[in-house]
Each structure stands twice: as structure tokens, then as C-alpha cells.
Design an enzyme around this catalytic site. Structure first.
Site, PDB file in Angstrom:
ATOM      1  N   CYS A 161      -3.085   1.839   7.232  1.00  0.00           N
ATOM      2  CA  CYS A 161      -3.230   0.940   8.317  1.00  0.00           C
ATOM      3  C   CYS A 161      -3.869   1.818   9.553  1.00  0.00           C
ATOM      4  O   CYS A 161      -4.368   1.539  10.911  1.00  0.00           O
ATOM      5  CB  CYS A 161      -1.623   0.135   8.348  1.00  0.00           C
ATOM      6  SG  CYS A 161      -0.511   1.389   8.588  1.00  0.00           S
ATOM      7  N   GLY A 219       2.583  -5.028   7.690  1.00  0.00           N
ATOM      8  CA  GLY A 219       1.654  -5.990   6.425  1.00  0.00           C
ATOM      9  C   GLY A 219       0.587  -6.318   8.163  1.00  0.00           C
ATOM     10  O   GLY A 219       0.576  -5.760   9.180  1.00  0.00           O
ATOM     11  N   GLU A 255       4.726  -3.146  12.229  1.00  0.00           N
ATOM     12  CA  GLU A 255       3.575  -2.503  12.062  1.00  0.00           C
ATOM     13  C   GLU A 255       2.645  -3.103  11.717  1.00  0.00           C
ATOM     14  O   GLU A 255       2.401  -3.215  10.567  1.00  0.00           O
ATOM     15  CB  GLU A 255       4.386  -1.626  11.186  1.00  0.00           C
ATOM     16  CG  GLU A 255       5.560  -0.522  11.496  1.00  0.00           C
ATOM     17  CD  GLU A 255       4.798   0.836  12.784  1.00  0.00           C
ATOM     18  OE1 GLU A 255       3.833   0.594  12.607  1.00  0.00           O
ATOM     19  OE2 GLU A 255       5.788   1.131  12.931  1.00  0.00           O
ATOM     20  N   LEU A 256       1.780  -3.313  11.976  1.00  0.00           N
ATOM     21  CA  LEU A 256       0.803  -4.531  11.433  1.00  0.00           C
ATOM     22  C   LEU A 256      -0.603  -3.252  12.063  1.00  0.00           C
ATOM     23  O   LEU A 256      -0.830  -2.348  11.370  1.00  0.00           O
ATOM     24  CB  LEU A 256       0.554  -5.398  12.991  1.00  0.00           C
ATOM     25  CG  LEU A 256       1.436  -6.852  13.249  1.00  0.00           C
ATOM     26  CD1 LEU A 256       1.153  -7.446  14.395  1.00  0.00           C
ATOM     27  CD2 LEU A 256       2.521  -7.130  11.774  1.00  0.00           C
ATOM     28  N   ASN A 272       0.729  -1.385  -0.433  1.00  0.00           N
ATOM     29  CA  ASN A 272       0.254   0.323  -0.718  1.00  0.00           C
ATOM     30  C   ASN A 272       0.799   1.535   0.488  1.00  0.00           C
ATOM     31  O   ASN A 272       0.382   2.574  -0.400  1.00  0.00           O
ATOM     32  CB  ASN A 272      -0.702  -0.222   1.209  1.00  0.00           C
ATOM     33  CG  ASN A 272       0.003  -0.111   2.741  1.00  0.00           C
ATOM     34  OD1 ASN A 272       0.325  -0.490   3.004  1.00  0.00           O
ATOM     35  ND2 ASN A 272      -1.204   0.422   3.713  1.00  0.00           N
ATOM     36  N   GLU A 285     -11.052  -4.241   9.573  1.00  0.00           N
ATOM     37  CA  GLU A 285     -10.049  -3.261   8.550  1.00  0.00           C
ATOM     38  C   GLU A 285     -10.768  -3.425   6.994  1.00  0.00           C
ATOM     39  O   GLU A 285     -10.311  -4.134   6.804  1.00  0.00           O
ATOM     40  CB  GLU A 285      -8.729  -3.931   7.392  1.00  0.00           C
ATOM     41  CG  GLU A 285      -7.757  -3.080   8.836  1.00  0.00           C
ATOM     42  CD  GLU A 285      -6.076  -2.913   8.660  1.00  0.00           C
ATOM     43  OE1 GLU A 285      -5.237  -1.815   8.713  1.00  0.00           O
ATOM     44  OE2 GLU A 285      -6.078  -4.400   8.661  1.00  0.00           O
ATOM     45  N   PRO A 315       9.746  -7.136  -0.766  1.00  0.00           N
ATOM     46  CA  PRO A 315       8.895  -6.056  -1.132  1.00  0.00           C
ATOM     47  C   PRO A 315       7.660  -7.138  -0.461  1.00  0.00           C
ATOM     48  O   PRO A 315       8.237  -7.662  -1.360  1.00  0.00           O
ATOM     49  CB  PRO A 315       9.693  -5.451  -2.415  1.00  0.00           C
ATOM     50  CG  PRO A 315      10.406  -5.860  -3.242  1.00  0.00           C
ATOM     51  CD  PRO A 315      11.271  -6.082  -1.905  1.00  0.00           C
ATOM     52  N   ALA A 316       6.736  -5.820  -1.328  1.00  0.00           N
ATOM     53  CA  ALA A 316       5.129  -7.120  -1.776  1.00  0.00           C
ATOM     54  C   ALA A 316       5.581  -7.548  -3.068  1.00  0.00           C
ATOM     55  O   ALA A 316       5.996  -6.641  -3.759  1.00  0.00           O
ATOM     56  CB  ALA A 316       3.767  -6.271  -1.407  1.00  0.00           C
TER      57      ALA A 316
HETATM   58  P1  ADP Z   1      -1.358  -7.066   3.086  1.00  0.00           P
HETATM   59  O1  ADP Z   1      -2.628  -8.254   3.161  1.00  0.00           O
HETATM   60  O2  ADP Z   1      -1.218  -6.284   3.087  1.00  0.00           O
HETATM   61  O3  ADP Z   1      -0.767  -7.860   1.943  1.00  0.00           O
HETATM   62  P2  ADP Z   1       0.537  -9.320   4.522  1.00  0.00           P
HETATM   63  O4  ADP Z   1       0.722  -8.836   6.035  1.00  0.00           O
HETATM   64  O5  ADP Z   1       0.035 -10.948   3.555  1.00  0.00           O
HETATM   65  O6  ADP Z   1      -0.724  -7.966   4.090  1.00  0.00           O
HETATM   66  O7  ADP Z   1       1.372  -8.895   3.681  1.00  0.00           O
HETATM   67  C1  ADP Z   1       2.594  -8.546   3.495  1.00  0.00           C
HETATM   68  C2  ADP Z   1       3.505  -8.564   3.580  1.00  0.00           C
HETATM   69  O8  ADP Z   1       4.117  -9.610   4.033  1.00  0.00           O
HETATM   70  C3  ADP Z   1       3.921  -9.021   1.944  1.00  0.00           C
HETATM   71  O9  ADP Z   1       5.367  -8.448   1.157  1.00  0.00           O
HETATM   72  C4  ADP Z   1       3.819 -10.542   1.937  1.00  0.00           C
HETATM   73  O10 ADP Z   1       4.358 -10.804   0.489  1.00  0.00           O
HETATM   74  C5  ADP Z   1       4.080 -10.474   3.123  1.00  0.00           C
HETATM   75  N1  ADP Z   1       3.986 -11.814   3.360  1.00  0.00           N
HETATM   76  C6  ADP Z   1       2.971 -12.456   3.674  1.00  0.00           C
HETATM   77  N2  ADP Z   1       2.932 -13.950   4.439  1.00  0.00           N
HETATM   78  C7  ADP Z   1       4.247 -13.823   4.754  1.00  0.00           C
HETATM   79  C8  ADP Z   1       5.088 -15.238   4.997  1.00  0.00           C
HETATM   80  N3  ADP Z   1       3.968 -16.201   6.029  1.00  0.00           N
HETATM   81  N4  ADP Z   1       5.694 -14.388   5.788  1.00  0.00           N
HETATM   82  C9  ADP Z   1       6.668 -13.780   5.535  1.00  0.00           C
HETATM   83  N5  ADP Z   1       5.993 -12.786   5.193  1.00  0.00           N
HETATM   84  C10 ADP Z   1       5.318 -12.579   4.394  1.00  0.00           C
END
Ligand code: ADP
Length: 479
Positions: free
Chosen positions: A288, A232, A254-255, A155, A383, A179-180
Site C-alpha cells: 500500500c 485492506g 490502514e487503506l 500482501n 493503485e 486473515p485474508a
Molecule cells: P485486497 O484488495 O487487498 O484483497 P480487500 O479490502 O478486499 O483488499 O481485503 C482485505 C481484507 O478484507 C481481507 O481479509 C478480505 O477477506 C476482507 N474483506 C473483504 N471484503 C470484506 C467485507 N465486506 N467485510 C469485511 N472484510 C472484508
């Protein structure tokens, strides 16, 4: 996409100071029209392990350099980011969808963390403590934690990673970042500029990957990684915390949030409406710290709903490339389905649709206002991450404090009132890491950003932001 400097559109991974391609590829899609933008290197665990081991040797040398030296490289990086802000914004908008002006704002916001930590690098002061015996002298050193691994969301593809890399490097750490998968391009472009700024090889690796689980495991299981910084979902934060337990991994998290937005009957209603637009509809509601639950005191509830609907009706929905757009697409069809589900759930539970309430083609959703929401609805409990404002009526201050705190989250909260004493009572009573009083804009590199409860731990920005990347070492000297 038109760029002044096309070399900023990097599709290779930045691994231990080298740009590498991989056989497998990660596809990056424009969320506004689902077209494929580019294919990017797709890193696996082995590449992560290589980056981590290289980072460890680079970090030792980096930590030995003077703080001023580290600061001047960060400062050069900041200057380059600002000089290339138009291109970075274009890349960001293309991969993430937010309107170009907003993307530009994010790039400068991300840069502000680099500038701030370039300055703070020079202020990692130690301490002396009066000794506990005549022959004892006590000293506290503040040292970098070592190699850091970062995982960031889609985001804020630029700012979320900038505000981890900058303090880590300022403190004398090395950092390996994933990164995502949706938005790797902004992170790679930042690395191009960091390299240009003269950052030594191996201190920063950017590893786009389709294997989030594998990368997460490597970060948690590799003993060379001393700290993980994650932004995330709460769910993934929980997984990382469990996985990191074996090695007592240091964590900054940061959740998710579920920010309450509280309007008292003594508030300036126009100011509150503007605050809500800023905190709810920015990034199409996908932040967030976005307002998620809107509590309006009964006496002003109808007036607030009417004024809000009037303003929201003027928000223009469209692709980020259109300069008139204020609400871009959602990140994916799955995100759209969640928003639709929350709205349907609210309406079936008795909420009244004041405005919007439907898609606008593809991944777009019309800005929506719902009145008569209550505590049992999904829109209140979870959310929503979309441009939907659900209004809830309340009668008393005590009632709204209890309702606002009735969540496992504790990131941001917003309060609108002209009563100073009430402002103080609310700031103290709300269970969260950040409170905006009469404003919907709270994020700045000057202040500690972060949450309590299941919204996380640790802070980003301000002088506290550096602490997350430092260890204290107490030394007792006998004379
Ligand atoms: P969002 O809903 O914003 O996608 P996520 O928490 O799923 O939130 O994703 C945030 C980041 O965490 C992304 O870079 C994603 O690839 C990563 N991610 C998702 N699942 C895992 C995991 N099991 N372990 C480590 N990183 C992860």
C-alpha cells in the site's frame, strides 16, 4: 514445502484457545504455479461469535495482570518468531509468492512490532492534571479498549497481523483476527508460537474464512467487539465504517494509497533510481506504500528514465523459491488482469513503453517502465498493485505539489532533492501520513505508520500505535 518444524504448518483454526477443524474447507493455493498447498478450516459467523465471547472473559483477566507480565509473554513470542523465522518465511513465500529473502525480511519486520510493543506495554502511563478547584484532583487513566477484531490483507500475511495483535495484547486487549482467505497460514503459524509462548487461552483467535462479508458483519454487529482494526482496500474500509456506525465502533483503518514519488532536478539521480526500485518493485509492486505515480522534473526526465530502465532490466522474475528471484508472481490472475488493463490504458492514452509491458507466464508480469504518463490515466488515478513504473514530467515545485495532492488517497509520498529548504516545504505541503525524503524505505516499528484522507485513520507502530488500543478515562476526585 520443507520445514524444520512441521507443526508450524497448522491448518486448523485457533478458536477461543482450541485448535478446531471444520467440515467446509478453505483452499490455499501457491500463486507461483496455482497448485493447491493445503486445505484450511473455514470459519463462519457463529465461530466468530464464540471466539468473541470467550475473548471477553479472557480479556478481563489479562488486563488485570501486570504490564511486565504481559510484556514477558510478548517477548517470549518474539523470541520464538525469530527462532523460527526460516520456517515462517517458507510458509509465507508458499502462500503469498514473494521471494524467500523478502519473506524472511517480512517475518523479522513483523517480529519487530512484537518486540517493540512488548517494551511499550510497560509504558502505558496515566496523567495527573492540576485541579480546577482547591479541593479537586484530576487523574487520567489509560485502559484497554477490550475485545478487538482484526481483518488483514494477503500482501503481508505475517507483518500486517503481527502489528495488530502485538499492540492489542500489550495494551491489555483480547483480539479475534480474520486473515485474508488467500494467506491464512502465516497467521496460524504465528498463533502456534503465541500459544507456545504461554499466551493465555482465548486472548487470541485466528479465524480463516471464505465468508469475509459475514465475518465483517459479526465484528461490526457484535456489541462485545469494541474496536475493529482493518488493513485492506478503501472500499472495504468504507463498508466497515458504515456497518460500524450503528454501534459507534472504534476503528483503525490502514487503506489504499496512491503514493507520489517526486524527483527534482537537483536530486542525486542514482539515489532516486535506487529509491524507486525499493518503493515500486518490492513485493512485485503489491504494497500500500508502493510508489504509484512518478513525477520527474523535465530537465532530468530522460536521464532518469534511461537509468531506471537499465536497473529495472536487471530485476529477475521468478518463483519465490528460486533464490535469484527478485520479482515474484502477482497474487492472482485477477491482479494480473488489472495490471494489464492499466498498462494498455496508459499506452492507448499516449504513454511510451520503455521496458516490459507484458506478462511472463501464469501470474507473473515483467517489470515495466512507461514514460509520458499523465493525470487522466488509470495508472495515475488508481493503485496498480504491480511492477509497473509510470513516469510523468513536471516543470515547477508548485505544479508537482498540486498534482501529488490531487487524489483522495494520502498514505505515503517520496521526495528526492538535495535542497534542504525544499525538503521541508515538500514534507509540509504533501497531503499524506508518511514522507520519505531521499529514501524509498520508510517502514519501521519505531515510527507511526498510517494515512490521512481516504487512506485511513489511526497509526501502527511507535508509541502512537498503542493509543489505538487504549481509552482515556478522566477521574475527578473531590477531597
Ligand atoms: P485486497 O484488495 O487487498 O484483497 P480487500 O479490502 O478486499 O483488499 O481485503 C482485505 C481484507 O478484507 C481481507 O481479509 C478480505 O477477506 C476482507 N474483506 C473483504 N471484503 C470484506 C467485507 N465486506 N467485510 C469485511 N472484510 C472484508
Amino acid at each position: 514445502m520443507h520445514l524444520n518444524d512441521t507443526s508450524l504448518l497448522e491448518t486448523r483454526a485457533f478458536v477461543a484457545g482450541e485448535w478446531i477443524s471444520t467440515t467446509g474447507k478453505l483452499t490455499v493455493v501457491n500463486p507461483a504455479d496455482s497448485t493447491i498447498l493445503v486445505e484450511v478450516a473455514d470459519c463462519d459467523r457463529t465461530i466468530a461469535a464464540r471466539s468473541i465471547s470467550f475473548a471477553a472473559s479472557a480479556q478481563v483477566l489479562w488486563a488485570k495482570r501486570t504490564a511486565k507480565d504481559r510484556a514477558s509473554i510478548l517477548r517470549r513470542w518474539y523470541d520464538l518468531v525469530v527462532a523460527n523465522a526460516d520456517d515462517l518465511a517458507m510458509i509465507l513465500m508458499s502462500e503469498m509468492g514473494k521471494p524467500l529473502a523478502e519473506a524472511h525480511g517480512e517475518v523479522l519486520y513483523g517480529a519487530s512490532y512484537i518486540e517493540w510493543f512488548a517494551e511499550e506495554a510497560k509504558r502505558v502511563y496515566g496523567e495527573t492534571i492540576p485541579g480546577h478547584a482547591e479541593d479537586k484532583r484530576l487523574l487520567v487513566l489509560r485502559q484497554p479498549v477490550g475485545v478487538v477484531a482484526a481483518i488483514t490483507p494477503w500482501n503481508f500475511p505475517n507483518a500486517m497481523i503481527a502489528r495488530k495483535i502485538a499492540p492489542a495484547l500489550a495494551a491489555g486487549c483480547a483480539i479475534v483476527a480474520k486473515p485474508a482467505a488467500e494467506t491464512p497460514l502465516s497467521a496460524l503459524a504465528l498463533a502456534v508460537l503465541a500459544e507456545r509462548a504461554g499466551l493465555p487461552k482465548g486472548l487470541l483467535s485466528i479465524l480463516p474464512s471464505s465468508d469475509a462479508v459475514g465475518m465483517g458483519r459479526e465484528f461490526c454487529e457484535n456489541p462485545t467487539v469494541r474496536k475493529i482494526s482493518f488493513t485492506g482496500s478503501t472500499n472495504v474500509g468504507r463498508i466497515l465504517m458504515k456497518q460500524g456506525a450503528d454501534q459507534i465502533k472504534k476503528l483503525s483503518l490502514e487503506l489504499g494509497g496512491n503514493a507520489p514519488f517526486i524527483v527534482f532536478d537537483d536530486a542525486d539521480i542514482d539515489v532516486a533510481v535506487d529509491g524507486l526500485i525499493a518503493s515500486k518493485f518490492r513485493n512485485a509492486g503489491q504494497t500500500c506504500v508502493c510508489t504509484n505515480r512518478i513525477y520527474v522534473q523535465a530537465d532530468v526526465a530522460d536521464q532518469f528514465a534511461t537509468k531506471l530502465a537499465q536497473k529495472v532490466a536487471t530485476l529477475k522474475v521468478g518463483a519465490g523459491s528460486d533464490p535469484a528471484s527478485q520479482i515474484g508472481p502477482l497474487i492472482s490472475m485477477a491482479a494480473l488482469a488489472k495490471v494489464e488493463d492499466h498498462v494498455a490504458d496508459a499506452v492507448s492514452g499516449g504513454a511510451k513503453l520503455v521496458l516490459g509491458g507484458h506478462g511472463a507466464g501464469g501470474t507473473f508480469y515483467m517489470p515495466t517502465v512507461l514514460a509520458g504518463c499523465n493525470a487522466t490515466m488509470k495508472i495515475t488515478r488508481e493503485e496498480t498493485f504491480g511492477p509497473v513504473a509510470g513516469l510523468i514530467r513536471f516543470e515547477s515545485e508548485a505544479e508537482v505539489i498540486a498534482a501529488a495532492n490531487d487524489t483522495e488517497f494520502g498514505l505515503a509520498a517520496y521526495v528526492f532533492t538535495r535542497d534542504l529548504a525544499r525538503s521541508w516545504r515538500m514534507m509540509e505541503a504533501l497531503e499524506c501520513g508518511m514522507v520519505g525524503v531521499n529514501t524509498g524505505h520508510i517502514s519501521t516499528e519505531l515510527a507511526p505508520f498510517g494515512g490521512i484522507k481516504q487512506s485511513g485513520m489511526g497509526r501502527e507502530g511507535s508509541r502512537h500505535g498503542l493509543e489505538d488500543y487504549l481509552e482515556l478515562k478522566y477521574c475527578c476526585i473531590s477531597m
